[in-house]
Design a protein around this motif. Structure first.
Motif, PDB file in Angstrom:
ATOM      1  N   PHE A 231      -5.050  -4.508  -0.591  1.00  0.00           N
ATOM      2  CA  PHE A 231      -3.970  -4.051  -1.736  1.00  0.00           C
ATOM      3  C   PHE A 231      -3.299  -2.758  -1.235  1.00  0.00           C
ATOM      4  CE2 PHE A 231      -7.535  -6.021  -3.983  1.00  0.00           C
ATOM      5  CZ  PHE A 231      -6.933  -7.085  -4.461  1.00  0.00           C
ATOM      6  N   VAL A 232      -3.548  -2.273  -0.049  1.00  0.00           N
ATOM      7  CA  VAL A 232      -2.480  -0.978  -0.021  1.00  0.00           C
ATOM      8  C   VAL A 232      -1.192  -1.301   0.287  1.00  0.00           C
ATOM      9  CG1 VAL A 232      -2.826  -0.947   2.653  1.00  0.00           C
ATOM     10  CG2 VAL A 232      -2.809   1.370   1.373  1.00  0.00           C
ATOM     11  N   SER A 233      -1.060  -2.315   0.860  1.00  0.00           N
ATOM     12  CA  SER A 233       0.662  -2.777   0.988  1.00  0.00           C
ATOM     13  C   SER A 233       1.288  -2.827  -0.307  1.00  0.00           C
ATOM     14  CB  SER A 233       0.780  -3.834   1.862  1.00  0.00           C
ATOM     15  OG  SER A 233       1.897  -4.332   1.953  1.00  0.00           O
ATOM     16  N   LEU A 234       0.720  -3.548  -1.205  1.00  0.00           N
ATOM     17  CA  LEU A 234       1.303  -3.316  -2.768  1.00  0.00           C
ATOM     18  C   LEU A 234       1.224  -2.006  -3.263  1.00  0.00           C
ATOM     19  CD1 LEU A 234       2.555  -5.217  -4.707  1.00  0.00           C
ATOM     20  CD2 LEU A 234       0.258  -5.975  -5.505  1.00  0.00           C
ATOM     21  N   HIS A 235       0.269  -1.415  -3.410  1.00  0.00           N
ATOM     22  CA  HIS A 235       0.103  -0.123  -3.829  1.00  0.00           C
ATOM     23  C   HIS A 235       1.071   0.642  -3.170  1.00  0.00           C
ATOM     24  CE1 HIS A 235      -1.957   3.524  -5.520  1.00  0.00           C
ATOM     25  NE2 HIS A 235      -1.989   3.941  -4.423  1.00  0.00           N
ATOM     26  N   VAL A 236       1.416   0.818  -1.851  1.00  0.00           N
ATOM     27  CA  VAL A 236       2.483   1.888  -1.546  1.00  0.00           C
ATOM     28  C   VAL A 236       3.547   1.488  -1.841  1.00  0.00           C
ATOM     29  CG1 VAL A 236       3.511   2.664   0.609  1.00  0.00           C
ATOM     30  CG2 VAL A 236       1.323   2.380   0.510  1.00  0.00           C
ATOM     31  N   ARG A 237       4.122   0.176  -1.926  1.00  0.00           N
ATOM     32  CA  ARG A 237       5.341  -0.320  -2.626  1.00  0.00           C
ATOM     33  C   ARG A 237       5.670   0.199  -4.183  1.00  0.00           C
ATOM     34  NH1 ARG A 237       5.782  -6.514  -1.267  1.00  0.00           N
ATOM     35  NH2 ARG A 237       7.703  -6.229  -2.568  1.00  0.00           N
ATOM     36  N   GLN A 238       4.364   0.186  -4.793  1.00  0.00           N
ATOM     37  CA  GLN A 238       4.605   0.658  -6.161  1.00  0.00           C
ATOM     38  C   GLN A 238       4.774   2.006  -6.350  1.00  0.00           C
ATOM     39  OE1 GLN A 238       0.932  -0.988  -8.201  1.00  0.00           O
ATOM     40  NE2 GLN A 238       1.883  -3.119  -8.162  1.00  0.00           N
ATOM     41  N   ARG A 239       3.933   2.783  -5.314  1.00  0.00           N
ATOM     42  CA  ARG A 239       3.822   4.316  -5.561  1.00  0.00           C
ATOM     43  C   ARG A 239       5.299   4.895  -5.079  1.00  0.00           C
ATOM     44  NH1 ARG A 239       1.234   6.923  -9.139  1.00  0.00           N
ATOM     45  NH2 ARG A 239       0.502   8.311  -7.620  1.00  0.00           N
ATOM     46  N   THR A 240       5.732   4.229  -3.965  1.00  0.00           N
ATOM     47  CA  THR A 240       6.971   5.044  -3.456  1.00  0.00           C
ATOM     48  C   THR A 240       8.157   4.492  -3.802  1.00  0.00           C
ATOM     49  OG1 THR A 240       6.990   3.062  -1.503  1.00  0.00           O
ATOM     50  CG2 THR A 240       5.754   5.268  -1.043  1.00  0.00           C
ATOM     51  N   GLY A 241       8.286   3.186  -4.393  1.00  0.00           N
ATOM     52  CA  GLY A 241       9.535   2.440  -4.825  1.00  0.00           C
ATOM     53  C   GLY A 241      10.378   1.815  -3.946  1.00  0.00           C
ATOM     54  N   TRP A 242       9.702   1.714  -2.489  1.00  0.00           N
ATOM     55  CA  TRP A 242      10.441   1.227  -1.563  1.00  0.00           C
ATOM     56  C   TRP A 242      10.218  -0.365  -1.352  1.00  0.00           C
ATOM     57  CZ3 TRP A 242       8.669   5.721   1.939  1.00  0.00           C
ATOM     58  CH2 TRP A 242       9.234   6.966   1.446  1.00  0.00           C
ATOM     59  N   GLY A 243      10.435  -1.056  -0.298  1.00  0.00           N
ATOM     60  CA  GLY A 243      10.371  -2.307   0.071  1.00  0.00           C
ATOM     61  C   GLY A 243       9.137  -2.793   0.486  1.00  0.00           C
ATOM     62  N   GLN A 244       9.410  -4.145   0.860  1.00  0.00           N
ATOM     63  CA  GLN A 244       8.013  -4.590   1.666  1.00  0.00           C
ATOM     64  C   GLN A 244       7.678  -3.986   2.830  1.00  0.00           C
ATOM     65  OE1 GLN A 244       8.576  -9.004   2.258  1.00  0.00           O
ATOM     66  NE2 GLN A 244       6.744  -9.017   3.197  1.00  0.00           N
ATOM     67  N   LEU A 245       8.845  -3.520   3.712  1.00  0.00           N
ATOM     68  CA  LEU A 245       8.355  -2.847   5.091  1.00  0.00           C
ATOM     69  C   LEU A 245       7.647  -1.484   4.929  1.00  0.00           C
ATOM     70  CD1 LEU A 245       9.230  -2.764   7.921  1.00  0.00           C
ATOM     71  CD2 LEU A 245      11.222  -1.344   7.696  1.00  0.00           C
ATOM     72  N   ALA A 246       7.885  -0.949   3.737  1.00  0.00           N
ATOM     73  CA  ALA A 246       7.103   0.444   3.500  1.00  0.00           C
ATOM     74  C   ALA A 246       5.609  -0.169   3.289  1.00  0.00           C
ATOM     75  CB  ALA A 246       7.556   0.836   2.136  1.00  0.00           C
ATOM     76  N   GLY A 247       5.287  -1.182   2.669  1.00  0.00           N
ATOM     77  CA  GLY A 247       3.872  -1.633   2.434  1.00  0.00           C
ATOM     78  C   GLY A 247       3.585  -1.992   3.861  1.00  0.00           C
ATOM     79  N   THR A 248       4.240  -3.010   4.636  1.00  0.00           N
ATOM     80  CA  THR A 248       3.825  -3.020   5.910  1.00  0.00           C
ATOM     81  C   THR A 248       3.316  -2.046   6.660  1.00  0.00           C
ATOM     82  OG1 THR A 248       5.027  -5.328   5.825  1.00  0.00           O
ATOM     83  CG2 THR A 248       4.148  -4.578   8.018  1.00  0.00           C
ATOM     84  N   ALA A 249       4.230  -0.878   6.484  1.00  0.00           N
ATOM     85  CA  ALA A 249       3.979   0.118   7.345  1.00  0.00           C
ATOM     86  C   ALA A 249       2.622   0.925   7.101  1.00  0.00           C
ATOM     87  CB  ALA A 249       5.230   1.136   7.377  1.00  0.00           C
ATOM     88  N   ALA A 250       2.372   0.838   5.753  1.00  0.00           N
ATOM     89  CA  ALA A 250       1.158   1.706   5.415  1.00  0.00           C
ATOM     90  C   ALA A 250      -0.014   0.841   6.042  1.00  0.00           C
ATOM     91  CB  ALA A 250       1.223   1.628   4.010  1.00  0.00           C
ATOM     92  N   LEU A 251       0.009  -0.588   5.770  1.00  0.00           N
ATOM     93  CA  LEU A 251      -1.308  -1.366   6.324  1.00  0.00           C
ATOM     94  C   LEU A 251      -1.205  -1.179   7.941  1.00  0.00           C
ATOM     95  CD1 LEU A 251      -3.274  -3.520   5.751  1.00  0.00           C
ATOM     96  CD2 LEU A 251      -1.635  -5.293   6.132  1.00  0.00           C
ATOM     97  N   PHE A 252      -0.210  -1.295   8.651  1.00  0.00           N
ATOM     98  CA  PHE A 252      -0.185  -0.609  10.139  1.00  0.00           C
ATOM     99  C   PHE A 252      -0.712   0.532  10.216  1.00  0.00           C
ATOM    100  CE2 PHE A 252       1.711   1.237  14.045  1.00  0.00           C
ATOM    101  CZ  PHE A 252       1.277   0.366  14.850  1.00  0.00           C
TER     102      PHE A 252
END
Length: 409
Positions: A231-252
């Protein structure tokens, strides 16, 4: 031999085993990576797709300790190449045909292959490492990298050729089997003689109380790691307001800790002791996970990185501690620390998702903050095996050089 020595030319078996471990653990991550393709090409519901993942993870986690018990009784090095091929064959066949029952069956076969591999491979790696925490860290690192690489490999193959291309996913298994066979030839040593193994088994006493505490802590770590992985990818997208790439970067970033933390854990343990390093890692995880849940904006990535380090530093140390607490049952210890306890997180993830459905993802992730603290409390009474005041478990040092290894079959 120093526990924190650097790898040398003599450590080629460990490097081969580490690479083979990566090839096997590709299949631990591949099943989940195939889910979107099952949904899109076969119109599976999310429940049906989740059933495929559960078939692989649950069967693997339950069967793995059983293989550990078998390898405590009989040394079965042939399991390494055979189980590697089995893991690859199941995933390779999963995209062929349209039968849901057949897909479940072949994925379950892959899970059995993964389960059969780990207890015996950990025993062989322990022998080949000659007691080096750094070498065991490299062995564990291979598995972490293979798991992290699975989504990239599956996407490269299936996104191009569709599910009918899944037979190409058998290639890592073929390579891994060859690497395991080569490592086994190089790792054979005079200490493998049945008399030496029997003497090693007779020397140690199993400390089940410490092992149970360690297992409980590993289960806490597993729930946190698998929950954040899901869930961190979706969580980061919600908390930052950025797109899918932001969530993928967090998972990486979360997975990147496997490349640094696992090896760092071995080096830190050589200097400060395993139990000290493991306890401090769990303590660090509490504020790190809290930051992931609560902090908004770009600073969130810093806490994801801290969480990654805190969760990965003790990874290989869990395995060697478990083996030293159960010196007469190294296979069982490896099966539990690498299998059953680690896979518990996969069972807990649906509960996190269900809670998120009725509240919010942030609320659902909040309980994860407390779990490393529970793990720290479980670990607090533990002492280094063989240390003054600890239950006498002579397998800590002797077993590192000549681990309990039963009859060869």
């Amino acid at each position: 031999m120093p526990k924190n020595r650097s790898l040398t030319f003599r450590d080629r078996p460990i490097l081969l085993l580490s690479t083979g471990h990566a090839c096997v653990d590709v299949y631990q991550g591949a099943v989940a990576a195939l889910v979107p393709f099952f949904v899109s090409e076969r119109a599976y519901t999310y429940a049906a797709a989740s059933g495929i993942v559960l078939a692989a993870s649950l069967l693997s986690s339950v069967v793995q300790p059983l293989f550990g018990a078998l390898t405590d009784r009989w040394a079965m090095p042939w399991l390494l190449p055979v189980s590697t091929l089995l893991a690859g064959a199941g995933v390779a066949l999963s995209g062929l045909g349209g039968s849901y029952a057949l897909t479940l069956a072949v994925v379950a076969v892959s899970g059995i292959g993964v389960a059969a591999y780990h207890p015996e491979s950990a025993r062989v790696a322990r022998r080949a490492s000659r007691g080096s925490h750094v070498a065991m860290g490299w062995f564990s690192l291979g598995g972490n990298l293979g798991f992290a690489a699975a989504p990239l490999l599956v996407s490269a193959v299936v996104a191009t050729g569709g599910l009918r291309a899944t037979p190409l996913l058998a290639l890592p298994a073929v390579a891994g089997a060859a690497l395991c066979a080569a490592a086994l030839r190089m790792a054979r040593a005079p200490g493998d003689a049945p008399g030496a193994r029997a003497a090693s088994r007779a020397a140690g006493r199993d400390d089940w109380a410490s092992f149970r505490r360690l297992t409980g802590a590993i289960m806490c770590r597993s729930v946190v790691f698998v929950g954040l992985s899901a869930f961190v990818s979706l969580h980061v997208r919600q908390r930052t307001g950025w797109g899918q790439l932001a969530g993928t970067a967090a998972l990486f970033v979360l997975y990147l800790g496997g490349a640094v933390g696992t090896v760092a854990g071995g080096r830190l343990a050589g200097r400060y002791g395993r139990t000290t390093v493991v306890r401090w890692s769990y303590a660090l995880a509490v504020p790190a996970v809290a930051g992931v849940v609560l902090v908004p904006g770009p600073a969130l990535y810093l806490f994801v990185a801290l969480t990654s380090a805190a969760l990965y530093v003790p990874f290989s140390l869990h395995v060697t501690l478990g083996q030293d607490y159960l010196p007469r049952r190294v296979g069982t210890a490896s099966g539990v620390t690498l299998g059953l306890a680690v896979s518990v997180g996969g069972v807990a993830s649906p509960l996190i998702g269900a809670l998120a459905d009725v509240t919010s993802l942030r609320v659902a992730l909040a309980p994860l903050v407390a779990l490393p603290a529970v793990g720290w409390l479980l670990l607090r009474p533990l002492r280094e095996p063989g240390a003054p005041g600890a239950p006498r478990v002579p397998g800590a040092a002797p077993a590192a050089d000549a681990p309990s290894a039963p009859r060869e079959v």
